[in-house]
Design a protein around this motif. Structure first.
Motif, short mmCIF file in Angstrom:
data_model
loop_
_atom_site.label_atom_id
_atom_site.label_comp_id
_atom_site.label_asym_id
_atom_site.label_seq_id
_atom_site.Cartn_x
_atom_site.Cartn_y
_atom_site.Cartn_z
N LEU A 226 1.01 -1.12 0.15
CA LEU A 226 -0.13 0.14 -0.22
C LEU A 226 0.59 1.20 0.16
CD1 LEU A 226 -3.03 -0.90 2.48
CD2 LEU A 226 -2.14 -0.63 0.20
N ALA A 227 0.55 1.67 -1.52
CA ALA A 227 1.79 2.45 -1.37
C ALA A 227 1.46 4.44 -1.53
CB ALA A 227 2.84 2.88 -2.88
N GLY A 228 -0.20 4.43 -1.14
CA GLY A 228 -0.37 5.77 -1.09
C GLY A 228 -1.82 5.38 -1.96
N ASN A 229 -2.57 7.00 -2.17
CA ASN A 229 -3.80 6.51 -3.27
C ASN A 229 -4.91 5.41 -2.05
OD1 ASN A 229 -3.37 9.03 -4.59
ND2 ASN A 229 -1.91 8.13 -5.48
N THR A 230 -5.01 5.21 -1.59
CA THR A 230 -6.10 4.81 -0.60
C THR A 230 -7.18 4.60 -1.18
OG1 THR A 230 -5.93 5.39 1.39
CG2 THR A 230 -3.90 3.70 0.46
#
Length: 314
Positions: A226-230
């Motif tokens: 999970l690298a962001g922009n969730t």
């Protein structure tokens, strides 16, 4: 439902196994890359070759199958693009990547093992027919739309459409999946049966495709996360796992496809987002976090959504 879940669960346990052996340091990530190369360059092309060479195309024309699947792709891709650009205010490049992440299923590494296990040989025939056009259509659409969005956003000069398509075409001609399908079609047209030692070797290589593909995709997952922009990734994940198979399911029934072909297409469309979304993000240097988060979320939730679709179909 419990029987369906237990039938689908081994698919995701093998993915989890691949992820764990890398995460815990038991195997180097480079081993996963090598295993993925073996699957993509040898095992799956051989499986596709055998499936097409020995297939009984009793369903007739492939056009209803293609229309059913790509109608779902068109609806889901458009919804993902609009969600990114209007609801989340992102630029056109992220819009294209959101569309790709919503509509580009992992047809080879997860779809093939799943359909083989749950549907059987008729399902593999349907999926092979889909794969004969899936990669060219999706890669050409993704590349052309991303190049156009990139030019619009950055002000770069427009690249010749012929030059762009020629580059994509060269990559497709050298693609092992395309080569495997082409040779399978040739053997089928020549009515050349496989037998003897050749058949034994082909069968053994094809048998490695499913488990090796699932373990390799699990090993590759360690680089994503999970690298962001969730928030946007949650939307693209819902589109991928629920809307795409839902539209494909409706289209299959409207077009009168058989139960086995319907099951194959819907299950394929319900699998997690493929790594192609990451490859496109990497190539155009945009949306890495969105692609990574969508791949991770859809894979984590896939065992539940795929089981639900399998229960509905079977």
């Amino acid at each position: 439902m419990s029987d369906i879940f237990l039938n689908v669960l081994p698919i995701f346990v093998l993915i989890l196994t691949g992820w764990l052996v890398v995460r815990l340091g038991y195997l180097n990530p480079a081993v996963g890359d090598a295993l993925g190369d073996f699957v993509f360059r040898i095992a799956v092309p051989v499986l596709l070759f055998r499936t097409i060479a020995e297939a009984d195309f009793k369903e007739g024309s492939p056009w209803p199958l293609w229309v059913a699947y790509f109608s779902g792709v068109a609806v889901t891709w458009t919804a993902g693009h609009l969600a990114a650009t209007f609801a989340f205010g992102r630029d056109a490049r992220v819009g294209v990547l959101a569309g790709v992440s919503s509509a580009f299923a992992n047809t080879v590494f997860i779809g093939l093992p799943l359909v083989s296990r749950v549907v059987g040989e008729d399902g593999l025939v349907a999926l092979s027919i889909l794969l004969s056009v899936h990669l060219p259509v999706m890669m050409i659409a993704g590349t052309v739309l991303m190049e156009r969005a990139d030019r619009k956003t950055s002000g770069k000069p427009r690249q010749s459409p012929l030059k762009l398509l020629a580059g994509v075409g060269r990559n497709l001609v050298r693609n092992p999946l395309v080569i495997g399908l082409a040779f399978g079609a040739l053997f089928h047209l020549l009515n050349q049966p496989l037998g003897g030692p050749v058949k034994a070797v082909v069968d053994q290589l094809a048998a490695t495709a499913a488990p090796a593909a699932l373990v390799s995709i699990g090993m590759a997952l360690d680089k994503y996360g999970l690298a962001g922009n969730t928030g946007l990734a949650a939307v693209t994940s819902a589109l991928k796992l629920l809307v795409l198979p839902g539209v494909v399911f409706g289209a299959c029934h409207l077009l009168g496809l058989s139960d086995s072909w319907t099951a194959a297409l819907v299950l394929t469309s319900s699998v997690p987002t493929g790594v192609n979304a990451w490859l496109i993000a990497n190539h155009f240097n945009v949306g890495h976090a969105l692609a990574s988060s969508t791949i991770t979320l859809t894979t984590a939730l896939g065992v539940l959504s795929v089981s639900a679709w399998a229960y509905l179909l079977l």
